[in-house]
Design a protein around this motif. Structure first.
Motif, PDB file in Angstrom:
ATOM      1  N   ASP A  30      -2.925   3.584 -26.163  1.00  0.00           N
ATOM      2  CA  ASP A  30      -2.231   3.791 -25.470  1.00  0.00           C
ATOM      3  C   ASP A  30      -0.941   4.287 -26.512  1.00  0.00           C
ATOM      4  O   ASP A  30       0.233   4.246 -26.503  1.00  0.00           O
ATOM      5  N   LYS A  31      -0.886   3.292 -27.714  1.00  0.00           N
ATOM      6  CA  LYS A  31      -0.200   3.179 -28.729  1.00  0.00           C
ATOM      7  C   LYS A  31       0.557   4.295 -29.842  1.00  0.00           C
ATOM      8  O   LYS A  31      -1.106   4.753 -30.207  1.00  0.00           O
ATOM      9  N   GLY A  51       2.573   3.983 -24.286  1.00  0.00           N
ATOM     10  CA  GLY A  51       2.333   4.733 -22.585  1.00  0.00           C
ATOM     11  C   GLY A  51       3.154   5.601 -22.391  1.00  0.00           C
ATOM     12  O   GLY A  51       3.898   5.865 -22.898  1.00  0.00           O
ATOM     13  N   THR A  71      -0.645  10.298 -22.190  1.00  0.00           N
ATOM     14  CA  THR A  71      -1.567   9.411 -23.243  1.00  0.00           C
ATOM     15  C   THR A  71      -1.834  10.476 -24.008  1.00  0.00           C
ATOM     16  O   THR A  71      -1.257   9.871 -25.928  1.00  0.00           O
ATOM     17  N   PRO A  96      -5.637  -0.326 -27.551  1.00  0.00           N
ATOM     18  CA  PRO A  96      -4.725  -1.049 -26.747  1.00  0.00           C
ATOM     19  C   PRO A  96      -4.900  -2.591 -26.539  1.00  0.00           C
ATOM     20  O   PRO A  96      -6.647  -2.664 -27.163  1.00  0.00           O
TER      21      PRO A  96
END
Lengths: 116, 113
Positions: A30-31, A51, A71, A96
């Motif tokens: 997500d990052k 995100g 994503t 995440p």
């Protein structure tokens, strides 16, 4: 195989052109992060995202912009390239949550941009 | 403020000799520590990490690093250097509650044949 991909690897472009550097990852992270690295050494964080629809500016001011619509995809755009934008641009991603902190970042191979 | 220091811009070592690349850190809380290597025109590759447990951690290509809490250091070491170890090495620190990793400025390792 899960990985993070950057295209193009090398780009030579004229002043004033609009360019987009692509970064995609297949790890479900997500990052995501963009770093600028001048010849020699130090990494400078210019953008990051935690995100979809989340983007933040990093520690080094940059004229570039980013978007995070999906994503897996985190492109970086320069609306009007200048010679001062000549640099290497590295994209990275991170798993995440606090558990993801144990695994550090995964980096792409980078895009070396030259503006003439 | 959290920070990572790599005091040497460049380290020169003769092939076959032991090498050390230094790293010290300043964080609040228990850090996660990392070493990355970068070869020319490439991204950063993960070498090793310290999360918890044994202070001596072993990583890729025969590298190891020792976590020293009292000296807030995490020096990278290898018993016998190879010419192919010549590259740029980055130390990095992350605090579990934070989402960002802080990188040192990098140390260029030059192994002399």
């Amino acid at each position: 195989e899960a990985d993070i991909y950057q295209t193009p690897r090398y780009l030579v472009i004229g002043t004033g052109k609009k360019i987009t550097l692509e970064c995609s990852q297949t790890m479900g992270h997500d990052k995501m992060y963009w770093y600028q690295q001048d010849p020699g050494m130090e990494l400078h964080l210019i953008h990051y995202s935690y995100g979809v629809n989340s983007t933040e500016k990093g520690d080094l001011s940059s004229e570039s912009t980013v978007s995070r619509i999906r994503t897996e995809h985190f492109p970086l755009t320069l609306e009007s390239a200048r010679p001062s934008h000549t640099s290497q641009y590295l994209c990275a991603s991170s798993a995440p949550g606090t558990g993801g902190a144990r695994y550090g970042y995964t980096f792409g191979s980078g895009t070396r941009l030259t503006v003439v | 403020a959290q920070s990572v220091a790599q005091p040497e811009d460049q380290v020169n070592v003769a092939e076959g000799n032991p090498l050390t690349v230094k790293c010290t850190y300043s964080v609040s809380g228990n850090p996660y520590l990392f070493w990355y290597v970068q070869y020319p025109n490439r991204g950063l590759q993960f070498l090793l990490k310290y999360i918890t447990g044994d202070n001596l951690v072993k990583g890729s290509y025969g590298f190891e690093a020792e976590f020293n809490k009292s000296q807030t250091s995490f020096h990278l070491k290898k018993p016998s250097a190879l010419v192919s170890d010549s590259a740029l090495y980055f130390c990095a620190v992350r605090v579990p509650r934070d989402d960002k990793i802080i990188f040192g400025k990098g140390t260029r390792l030059h192994i002399l044949p």
